[in-house]
Design an enzyme around this catalytic site. Structure first.
Site, PDB file in Angstrom:
ATOM      1  N   SER A 296     -10.327  -0.393   6.854  1.00  0.00           N
ATOM      2  CA  SER A 296      -9.637  -0.126   5.499  1.00  0.00           C
ATOM      3  C   SER A 296      -8.806  -1.359   5.124  1.00  0.00           C
ATOM      4  O   SER A 296      -8.526  -1.438   4.016  1.00  0.00           O
ATOM      5  CB  SER A 296      -8.669   0.982   5.492  1.00  0.00           C
ATOM      6  OG  SER A 296      -9.398   2.286   5.347  1.00  0.00           O
TER       7      SER A 296
ATOM      8  N   SER B 135      -9.942   2.036   2.767  1.00  0.00           N
ATOM      9  CA  SER B 135      -9.069   2.906   2.010  1.00  0.00           C
ATOM     10  C   SER B 135      -8.087   1.836   0.966  1.00  0.00           C
ATOM     11  O   SER B 135      -7.355   2.552   0.060  1.00  0.00           O
ATOM     12  CB  SER B 135      -8.009   3.731   2.713  1.00  0.00           C
ATOM     13  OG  SER B 135      -7.405   3.080   3.672  1.00  0.00           O
TER      14      SER B 135
ATOM     15  N   LYS C  33       0.912  -1.222   0.091  1.00  0.00           N
ATOM     16  CA  LYS C  33       0.101  -0.114   0.008  1.00  0.00           C
ATOM     17  C   LYS C  33       0.962   1.266  -0.114  1.00  0.00           C
ATOM     18  O   LYS C  33       1.778   1.313   0.886  1.00  0.00           O
ATOM     19  CB  LYS C  33      -0.826  -0.062   1.208  1.00  0.00           C
ATOM     20  CG  LYS C  33      -1.858   0.968   1.315  1.00  0.00           C
ATOM     21  CD  LYS C  33      -2.734   0.783   2.715  1.00  0.00           C
ATOM     22  CE  LYS C  33      -3.931   2.063   2.682  1.00  0.00           C
ATOM     23  NZ  LYS C  33      -4.954   1.711   3.684  1.00  0.00           N
TER      24      LYS C  33
HETATM   25  N1  GLN Z   1     -13.426   4.544   6.079  1.00  0.00           N
HETATM   26  C1  GLN Z   1     -12.849   4.955   7.269  1.00  0.00           C
HETATM   27  C2  GLN Z   1     -12.420   6.475   7.140  1.00  0.00           C
HETATM   28  O1  GLN Z   1     -12.728   7.021   6.048  1.00  0.00           O
HETATM   29  C3  GLN Z   1     -11.836   4.049   7.506  1.00  0.00           C
HETATM   30  C4  GLN Z   1     -10.448   4.402   6.729  1.00  0.00           C
HETATM   31  C5  GLN Z   1      -9.183   3.732   7.071  1.00  0.00           C
HETATM   32  O2  GLN Z   1      -9.556   2.514   7.922  1.00  0.00           O
HETATM   33  N2  GLN Z   1      -7.977   3.987   6.845  1.00  0.00           N
HETATM   34  O3  GLN Z   1     -11.814   7.090   7.876  1.00  0.00           O
END
Ligand code: GLN
Length: 452
Positions: A157, A133, A52
């Site tokens: 995410s 994400s 990532k």
């Molecule tokens: N969807 C969540 C957010 O937008 C989690 C994102 C994540 O875990 N990095 O914050």
């Protein structure tokens, strides 16, 4: 070479990688061959993975999917990616993500959205999101242009994109993996973890990724067990909690049916199913969307045009800051900075941030109490299957609702895994979530492997 070719062929459509590193991958593969020949290989030697693009990689551009970091080439390597390299894994490239990992569908990336390789059976033309994400990591593994990937999970995410693309993915206990060299989003929540085709691959990856690191003061001084040993334990005699509060009104019936199936599977294999209560679940999203932006607004203060990445000149220093940040950050990141700054500001701190911290503690207590009577908890991972690219975009709150089942475990710091649990009527993958006690990833693996 086969993987490099596959990446070159498919990435233009999927946009799963922001940066590909074919020469580096070949070099690493040759070194892996030499290691295998010398008899000093690990289970990961020669395995092609996607990293990532939130993990800093020495000498390889790292963007966090933000234009503000565009020209940034880190002079150092994150601990987790260094450990995977040391085990002999081959890096194919840096996977796309939501900008600074803020999002649930990979559409906030400054490098364009990622396409989910899965399609609705009846509509092969509609493009679906891979979740977020860690959407690029998920799409790369699902499309077989990586065998496995690293992800990070702040509020879901790793788990939600794994569910949307038919993969297994685990967010380990907070502190299990080092955060050193991972671009920070919300430091009290961020955790690295693996995403792969099944629980076994995840266990192999986590074996290499986990462990204490003196460069991260929040990393835990804990022995790392061999997670693969837990996979065949079975669930006989385990007590599995089913939290009543996750049965939200209006939940998609296919998600409820999936949950019931999971319960049945575990029961048949000898687990005892126990109704439990996690009474503060309903505050999870509100607490998360105060705490995460608050920490983000502080972490993102460092992107000022002086130290990293992009700079847009101005008439004076302040003007340069403003222009740099206005040009470099996308709309979702700006929204989070504004929310975070607001909830931390004098006069609102007590009403929002402090209150949220208190409720966060109650959520943690919900889990500790539940784990006095159960060994693990089973819930759905996400309230729906993958949705269309462009859907749920009008209103950020609709997007935030995706995280309803994943944020409580993040706030409590407990380990949680999404495991593939079959397809819905449209032929799209769905995931179930297994939540465990602090540092008991082994039970999480055992239960997940029994579902898979
Ligand atoms: N969807 C969540 C957010 O937008 C989690 C994102 C994540 O875990 N990095 O914050």
């Amino acid at each position: 070479t086969a993987y490099n070719d596959a990446v070159a062929a498919l990435n233009p459509r999927l946009n799963a990688y922001i940066t590909t590193t074919p020469e580096l991958a070949l070099e690493q593969a040759q070194a892996a061959d030499a290691r295998i020949a010398a008899g000093d290989a690990t289970a990961l030697t020669g395995i092609p993975i996607a990293v990532k693009d939130l993990f800093c990689t020495e000498g390889v551009r790292t963007t966090a999917a933000s234009k503000i970091l565009e020209p940034f080439i880190p002079p150092y390597e994150s601990t987790v990616s260094a450990k995977l390299k040391a085990a002999g894994a081959v890096t194919l490239g840096k996977a796309n993500l939501d900008e600074f990992a803020m999002g649930s569908s990979n559409i906030t990336s400054g490098y364009g959205p990622v396409e989910n390789p899965w399609k609705r059976a009846a509509d092969q033309d509609a493009k679906l999101v891979p979740g977020g994400s860690s959407g690029g990591s998920a799409a790369a593994v699902a499309a077989r242009i990586a065998l496995a990937a690293t992800g990070t999970d702040t509020g879901g995410s790793i788990r939600q994109p794994a569910a949307f693309t038919g993969l297994a993915g685990i967010k380990p206990t907070y502190g299990r993996c080092s955060r050193f060299g991972i671009v920070a989003f919300a430091s009290s929540l961020d955790q690295a973890g693996p995403m792969a085709r099944n629980t076994e691959d995840c266990a192999l990856l986590l074996n290499a990724m986990a462990g204490f690191d003196e460069k991260d003061s929040t990393s835990a001084q804990r022995e790392v067990p061999d997670f693969t040993k837990a996979l065949n334990r079975g669930v006989k005699g385990l007590r599995i909690g089913i939290p009543a509060e996750y049965r939200l009104e209006g939940t998609n019936p296919e998600i409820l049916a999936l949950w019931d199936k999971g319960i049945e599977w575990l029961k048949t294999q000898g687990a005892e199913i126990v109704e439990i209560s996690l009474p503060h679940t309903k505050y999870g999203l509100a607490v998360y969307y105060i705490v995460a932006p608050a920490e983000a607004s502080s972490n993102l203060a460092r992107y000022d045009g002086v130290r990293f990445g992009k700079r847009v000149d101005g008439v004076d220093l302040i003007d340069m800051y403003e222009r740099t940040r206005a040009a470099g950050f996308g709309p979702e990141v700006k929204r989070r900075i504004m929310i975070g700054t607001y909830v931390l500001s004098h006069g609102y701190y007590d009403a929002y941030y402090l209150k949220a911290q208190k409720v966060r503690n109650l959520i943690l207590r919900d889990f500790t109490t539940a784990f006095e009577t159960v060994d693990a908890i089973l819930t759905p991972t996400a309230p729906s299957a993958a949705f269309g690219l462009g859907e749920k975009m009008d209103d950020p709150v609709t997007m935030y609702l995706n995280d309803v089942f994943t944020v409580p475990a993040s706030l409590a710091g407990v380990p949680a895994m999404s495991v593939p649990a079959g397809l819905n009527a449209e032929g799209l993958p769905l995931g179930l979530q297994v939540i465990g006690k602090h540092f008991d990833e082994e039970t999480v693996f055992a239960v997940s492997a029994a579902i898979e």
